[in-house]
Design an enzyme around this catalytic site. Structure first.
Site, short mmCIF file in Angstrom:
data_model
loop_
_atom_site.label_atom_id
_atom_site.label_comp_id
_atom_site.label_asym_id
_atom_site.label_seq_id
_atom_site.Cartn_x
_atom_site.Cartn_y
_atom_site.Cartn_z
N TYR A 245 42.42 45.90 37.19
CA TYR A 245 41.61 45.70 35.84
C TYR A 245 41.94 44.34 35.31
O TYR A 245 40.89 43.57 34.92
CB TYR A 245 42.13 46.91 34.64
CG TYR A 245 41.84 46.41 33.44
CD1 TYR A 245 40.59 46.81 32.93
CD2 TYR A 245 42.67 46.00 32.40
CE1 TYR A 245 40.35 46.31 31.68
CE2 TYR A 245 42.32 45.64 31.27
CZ TYR A 245 41.25 45.98 30.68
OH TYR A 245 40.93 45.53 29.56
N1 LIG Z 1 41.99 49.15 23.52
C1 LIG Z 1 42.88 47.99 23.90
O1 LIG Z 1 43.92 47.88 23.75
C2 LIG Z 1 42.27 46.85 24.56
C3 LIG Z 1 42.93 45.94 24.99
C4 LIG Z 1 42.31 45.05 25.63
C5 LIG Z 1 41.16 44.81 25.99
N2 LIG Z 1 40.45 45.64 25.56
C6 LIG Z 1 39.10 45.57 25.89
O2 LIG Z 1 38.34 45.83 24.85
C7 LIG Z 1 36.99 46.47 25.15
C8 LIG Z 1 36.97 47.69 24.08
O3 LIG Z 1 37.95 48.54 24.75
P1 LIG Z 1 38.01 50.24 24.01
O4 LIG Z 1 39.33 50.41 24.19
O5 LIG Z 1 37.20 50.02 22.85
O6 LIG Z 1 37.38 50.90 25.14
P2 LIG Z 1 36.26 52.30 25.01
O7 LIG Z 1 36.30 52.86 26.35
O8 LIG Z 1 36.40 52.94 23.87
O9 LIG Z 1 35.00 51.32 24.85
C9 LIG Z 1 34.28 50.68 25.76
C10 LIG Z 1 32.60 51.49 25.72
O10 LIG Z 1 32.02 50.55 26.63
C11 LIG Z 1 30.90 51.70 27.12
N3 LIG Z 1 30.63 50.97 28.61
C12 LIG Z 1 31.31 50.89 29.94
N4 LIG Z 1 30.65 50.56 30.62
C13 LIG Z 1 29.33 50.28 30.24
C14 LIG Z 1 28.19 49.97 30.69
N5 LIG Z 1 28.05 49.55 32.12
N6 LIG Z 1 26.99 49.72 29.98
C15 LIG Z 1 26.93 50.34 28.63
N7 LIG Z 1 28.19 50.62 28.08
C16 LIG Z 1 29.17 50.67 28.93
C17 LIG Z 1 31.85 52.90 27.21
O11 LIG Z 1 31.01 54.23 27.27
C18 LIG Z 1 32.66 52.76 25.95
O12 LIG Z 1 32.16 53.63 25.04
C19 LIG Z 1 36.93 46.58 26.40
O13 LIG Z 1 36.36 45.54 27.00
C20 LIG Z 1 38.51 46.55 26.97
O14 LIG Z 1 38.54 46.03 28.23
C21 LIG Z 1 40.80 46.90 24.97
#
Ligand SMILES: NC(=O)c1ccc[n+]([C@@H]2O[C@H](COP(=O)([O-])OP(=O)(O)OC[C@H]3O[C@@H](n4cnc5c(N)ncnc54)[C@H](O)[C@@H]3O)[C@@H](O)[C@H]2O)c1
Length: 335
Positions: free
Chosen positions: A151
């Protein structure tokens, strides 16, 4: 009027960001594929507050398939949060999903945003790019990036991609979020699992010795940094977004036990591949250049998540009661 395209709008952080943008008067088009990583119903609920909002519209589709040209025709600010998150499933067969939803999708977004001459792409990187650092706190341009999980590798590669498009004139800002928590936290994340386990009286799977620590970041603070990254004059390409509340998992368990008045039942398991021992962010760059600093303390933040889990349960309970009542009425009508 400002306009934005938000990818991953139905996710945890994306849905909060959309609410903030609409509240600030922006027109927002949200894109989400509703990937099956967790329930579609949960993601629809995430969008609940935006339902019917005049300045928000939802486009359901996969970034790897959608024709992005028309969506970017009026050159919005792009907030690219869509991704396949989570460290553990990125090993093995799962990796193809990460390459598609993180790497390939990001390349398509950057390419389309460059073609549409979008003024800025603010996108979600991760603290996972650092891996286990030799010294803490991690500093953007000093700490080497050595991801420990596939990841993290995809996020690291996205940083390289964004830098290439930046070099060609597409302004972009990558935000290295450090473990984000709060209301609507994803159901696979430790704090959420812990809240649910405490309320159910079921075991919480504790990987490792509980002394691993994270720089926890409340979602309101993560959203505030994201918003500021869109508005800042001449921002850098990468910022750490860390809440400044480094705590061990054991400490988080203790606070949630106190807040819930219940004792956690721990199901102790070995360390998981890809999990780092510690994360801690220097946020000096975000403070100086974005005027951002985290405001929500860990105890208040944990209370907000626990309260949300409790109220979600009440809502789901009330829904299932009204559905059974409707079923009973329907059954009666056929007799
Ligand atoms: N939550 C955390 O602690 C955290 C930490 C570091 C980075 N991030 C990054 O922040 C972002 C949001 O994370 P989150 O926790 O809200 O995750 P989440 O899974 O709740 O949200 C991601 C959304 O992206 C959508 N998605 C995925 N692939 C897709 C595609 N190909 N086309 C369209 N939509 C798509 C999913 O359906 C989902 O609703 C991500 O990029 C994640 O890697 C999150």
């Amino acid at each position: 009027m400002r306009h934005a395209l938000v990818t991953g709008c139905a996710g945890f952080i994306g849905s909060h960001l959309c609410e903030r943008l609409v509240a600030e008067g922006w027109n927002v088009v949200g894109v989400d594929a509703f990937t099956p990583y967790y329930d579609r119903a949960d993601k629809l609920d995430n969008l609940g507050a935006l339902d019917g909002a005049r300045r928000f519209s939802l486009v359901e589709g996969d970034l790897n398939e959608l024709d992005l040209g028309p969506l970017l025709a009026d050159a919005p600010v792009v907030f690219h949060l869509a991704a396949q998150p989570g460290v553990r499933l990125s090993f093995g067969e799962g990796f193809s999903r990460y390459t598609a939803d993180n790497l390939l999708a990001t390349q398509r977004v950057l390419e389309a945003a460059a073609a549409a001459q979008c003024p800025r792409v603010v996108w979600a990187s991760s603290s996972s790019v650092y891996g286990d650092a030799a010294a803490y706190p991690c500093v953007e341009d000093q700490t080497p990036t050595r991801p420990r999980s596939p990841y993290g590798v995809t996020k690291r590669a996205c940083e390289d991609l964004a830098a290439i498009y930046r070099g060609q004139g597409l302004p972009s800002v990558g935000l290295r979020y450090f473990t984000v928590y709060g209301p609507r936290q994803r159901p696979d994340m430790a704090m959420r699992l812990l809240c649910e386990a405490l309320l159910d009286g079921t075991p919480f799977p504790l990987y490792g010795d509980g002394r691993q620590s994270r720089d926890f970041t409340h979602v309101a603070d993560a959203v505030d940094a994201t918003y500021r990254a869109a508005l800042a004059d001449d921002p850098s390409g990468i910022y750490n977004v860390g809440g400044g509340h480094e705590a061990t998992l054991a400490a988080v368990i203790a606070v949630l036990e106190d807040l819930s008045g219940r004792e956690a039942v721990l199901d102790r398991r070995p360390d998981q591949a890809g999990d780092v021992r510690r994360t801690a962010a220097s946020t000096a760059r975000a403070e100086a250049e974005l005027g951002w600093s985290a405001r929500v303390g860990l105890r208040d933040g944990l209370r907000s998540e626990l309260d949300w889990v409790v109220s979600r349960r009440r809502l789901l309970g009330a829904r299932s009661v009204s559905e059974s009542a409707a079923d009973a009425r329907g059954a009666g009508a056929t007799r």
